[in-house]
Each structure stands twice: as structure tokens, then as C-alpha cells.
Design a protein around this motif. Sequence first.
Motif, PDB file in Angstrom:
ATOM      1  N   GLU A   4       0.842  -1.197   0.000  1.00 17.48           N
ATOM      2  CA  GLU A   4       0.000   0.000   0.000  1.00 17.48           C
ATOM      3  C   GLU A   4       0.874   1.242   0.000  1.00 17.48           C
ATOM      4  O   GLU A   4       1.961   1.258   0.584  1.00 17.48           O
ATOM      5  N   SER A  58      -5.160   6.282  -0.665  1.00 15.58           N
ATOM      6  CA  SER A  58      -4.211   5.165  -0.774  1.00 15.58           C
ATOM      7  C   SER A  58      -4.468   4.339  -2.021  1.00 15.58           C
ATOM      8  O   SER A  58      -5.585   4.290  -2.544  1.00 15.58           O
ATOM      9  N   THR A 118      -3.762   0.341  -2.888  1.00 19.80           N
ATOM     10  CA  THR A 118      -3.370  -0.942  -2.316  1.00 19.80           C
ATOM     11  C   THR A 118      -3.328  -1.980  -3.430  1.00 19.80           C
ATOM     12  O   THR A 118      -4.311  -2.164  -4.147  1.00 19.80           O
ATOM     13  N   PRO A 165      -7.465  -2.639   1.661  1.00 20.58           N
ATOM     14  CA  PRO A 165      -6.635  -2.147   2.769  1.00 20.58           C
ATOM     15  C   PRO A 165      -6.800  -3.019   4.003  1.00 20.58           C
ATOM     16  O   PRO A 165      -7.881  -3.538   4.284  1.00 20.58           O
ATOM     17  N   MET A 220       3.158   4.963   3.305  1.00 22.04           N
ATOM     18  CA  MET A 220       1.747   4.793   3.610  1.00 22.04           C
ATOM     19  C   MET A 220       1.068   6.132   3.799  1.00 22.04           C
ATOM     20  O   MET A 220       1.696   7.128   4.145  1.00 22.04           O
TER      21      MET A 220
END
Length: 533
Positions: A23, A258, A260, A265, A481
Motif C-alpha cells: 500500500e 491510498s 493498495t 486495505p 503509507m
Amino acid sequence: MPLVNTLACTRRSAFERRSPTSEIGLGDYLDVAYSVLVDVGGTELPLILDTGSADLWTLSRKAPLPTGLPYYMDTAFQVVGVAANILYGDSRTGTQARGPIGYDSARITEFSLQSQYFALVSSTNTSVTLTGSSGILGLGFPLNSVIWNTLVNARYSSQRRTTRFSNTSNGNGSNLATRVFPDLSFVVPPLEGKKDSLLRAIDSQDAVVAPTVEQVLETFSLYGPPVSRLSATGSLSAPMFSVSLQRDTFEIGGNAGSLTLGALPHGVNESGVMWVNVRLYSPEQGGLAAPAASPHELYPLAWEIPVDDVYLDGQKLPRSNLSSSTLALTALIDTGSSLVRGPQDVLSAIYTILGSDTYPCAHAHTLAFSVGGRLFPVDPRDFGSQTYDDTPTICTPNLAPADTPAGGFLYSWSLGDPFLKGVLAAFYYGNLTYPSRDPPRVGLLSTVPTDADAHLVNAVDDATAAHVMLPATMEPAPPGMSNASTTDAQGVPQAAPGGRNQPLASAATKRPPPPLMLAIIFSMWAVWALLLS
């Protein structure tokens, strides 16, 4: 032809697998463009995250670049003798990016790819650099990739064909690109009962053999976009990626931005995800022909999903009269678009309900899409943007008309960032070569809070009382992250209120000074004109 030799020597290119999932956080330019750091040839570049297209390209150092913007050092760029002409947008935009195709190493989060093909763009009228980005990372399917299409054509033809994409008309007489749709007619479909030599078309002048479907399928893991290559080669824990977008305007916070790879996630409640199959295109609709071993196969072209109906403030909107009533209603899920786009006549109905093409910012309006029998609303804080007058009281809906499906892609709606800021979206490639064995799907998990209306009213009231504009900031793509301060009830990471980075102006106003504001307003409209895909 040099390209053929190059491709032959890279057929065994290895993928360096470091972990099954990974991620990374996203940058955000005023909620109109989201970026992720991608290492290309040893240089980390911020690239716009785009599920609506399928090509990786970076700006050349020969292109005009703003001071301080990183660019790809092309010392190891292996050109292959063909160029890409990548078209974006619709009949109102017609943006493009052009440059030679070559290959170099690439890395996304912890996943590395050797001999990743991409375009080194020196000519473009997109507004990528205005967002602090160095190019675009397309996350679509190989069949919709201009680079893939160009390379496969070049491999089987000495005529060095450039992009074989058709620009279908929207009926308005426009000569701009409307629906950038791949032309897959160069692939030879199986002919039952014929010898292998008759399964291929021969160019009478150059005696060039056209590829069979089976040969084309083998090229997905060689010439395809980066994440689809990782999926095709089993390098990911699951053949998928997921995206959540943060909010950097109106009321800063929301989901933690984000990307991933290989999973949802960590900690997300998977039982709440609604999965729907992606539209598959038949050969009659312009899709790829089925291989002989699986004569009923159909293939995906884009992240296009079925939509039951569309609602505004609980009122069901009429279906469009601009397209055939027999055409199934679908929508493209597109992180590369800063707007929600829909049929012109349906948007007119929306403006009629609103009473105008503007509305008071404190009035919460909910545009919702029924998918798989479940409603997925656009957060009322994302439904509109402040009209830049002197007060934070008047907003304009983040809507724009879409071209009518008439040949080419068949979706009527394009659900861009305003929709995606209110969901966790998962994109599952499945089996790219034989989709019937594991179909492509999109998963949606709504993250719009039940008190979103109250959040909207409070944000407008606070700005009005302080005599300032509504908050807005921009943040670069982080190297690791995303900065999540907590999670919601479904386990989706939430951004820290105020964002990771300092706002453009003081913490009290969170707005840039007037000269910079004018530049940003211009930039926002320029990026809206980009409308990737």
C-alpha cells in the motif's frame, strides 16, 4: 525490424516479487487530480492515478517542465521504433499525449517490473504538470492500452502502424476525440475446420502474418500496463488493486488516500463490499474475438459496471432519451476524472430540481447511484464546488455532460472523483486471458457518514462566520503509507482532519492569497478540461 528482436529477447523478463500485497499513499491536487509515486528507471515520479485509461507515460526532459518537477532520466530508455499517440477526453476536450515507446524498469510500492513499456512524452496538451505530476499511470485493461495496441501491431507488421484507435462521433459533428475506443480488427479470429495456415491474414505486399487470438493473449503479460502485468503473472496475492481518495477541499479529511495492490486495505470489513461484474464486449461490439479453446469468451475493455438507477435527493431520475432504450445502463469508474459526467438530458433534469445550475452551498444534495440493488451516494460535500465570488455560500454541481454512447464504449455515466471520495473502490482483474474462469469485477464500499449533511452545514457556517473561503489545500504524493488517524466503522482508514501537509495559506483560512487563488482556479479548470478518459 529492430522491435521484433527487442521483444523476443525480453519475453522472459522477470518480475521481482517482494510481497503479495502493498500500500502507498496518494497526493491530491485540490481534489481534481490524485497522484502516486512510481519509480521509473531509478527516479521516483508523481504520476496521476487513472482507472479510466490503460497507459503509462512520463514527460520527457525535452518537454517544458516546471522548475522542481522530477522527470524521467532517459539514459536507460530502450526505444523500440514506434510511437504512441494517446487520446483522452471527449468531444469537448480532445487532449492528447505523444512520444516514442520504449522500456525500462519500473516499481510501484514494493513490486518491481523489468522491461516495462511506456511512452516518453514530449508533446501534450494535457494539464498534467499543473497538478505537480510527471505523467500518468493508467490502471485499465491491456486491450484498451494504446501502447499495447501499437506494440502488438508493430510486432506483426513491418508497416510500423501507430495507434489503431477509433474516435466515434457523438452526433454533434465534432472532429475531436469523443470515445477513444480500441480497434481490435487486426486480430484473426479462429475459423473452425481450417488449417492453421488459413487462420491468419497475410499482407499481400509484405507477407506479414496477423496475430491469432491466442498469440494476442500471450502479450498481456509482456506489453500490458504495469498493474495488469503484475496481475497476469500472479505476482500479486490477488489480481486486484483498491483505491480510496482523500478530500482536500470543502472540509479537509475523509478517507485516507491510498493505492493498495493485491488486496483491500488491511482491516477493512470485506463483508460490506458490493461486487459487480464488469461489462464484457462481444466482437460485434468491437471486443476481442474468442480463442478457439474457449469459443464463448468475452473480454473487458474498461472498468465499466452496471447501474440500476440514479437518484437526486431520493427522487429517481428519468433515463436518458439520447441513447437506445435497449442499451443497458452502465458507468465508467474513473479516478482520472474530476467530475461526474452523465447524459445531457438527465443533467438538465438535475438542474431543474435544483432550480438553477448553482445552489446554496449549505443545502445538502445527495446524488446517488444504485449498483447491485444498493445505493452509493456522492457525499454532499463533494457534490459541488464553491463558486469563486466573495463568499462561501454559492456552489456549482461537479457535473458535466457525457457523450452519448453510439458505437465504441457503451457507458452513459463516468463516475469520477466526487463519487470516489465517498467509497472504497476495488478493481479485480480476474483471469485476463480467460475471463469466464474468473470474471473481472468492481467492488464498492460506501464511506459516506450518516451525518455528512451536518458536516457540510458546519463547514459552510464556519467559513461564513470567519469571512473566509471554504478550505482547500494540495499535498504531494508521499513515499510511504497514507497518514491515517483512525478508521471508520467499516475499517476504512480515515485521513487526519486538515491533511498531512500545511495548507497553502494560514491555518485560519486554509486558502491561498488572491493572486495564487486566480492561478489555482485557472489550473482547476484546465485540469477539468483534461478529463482523462
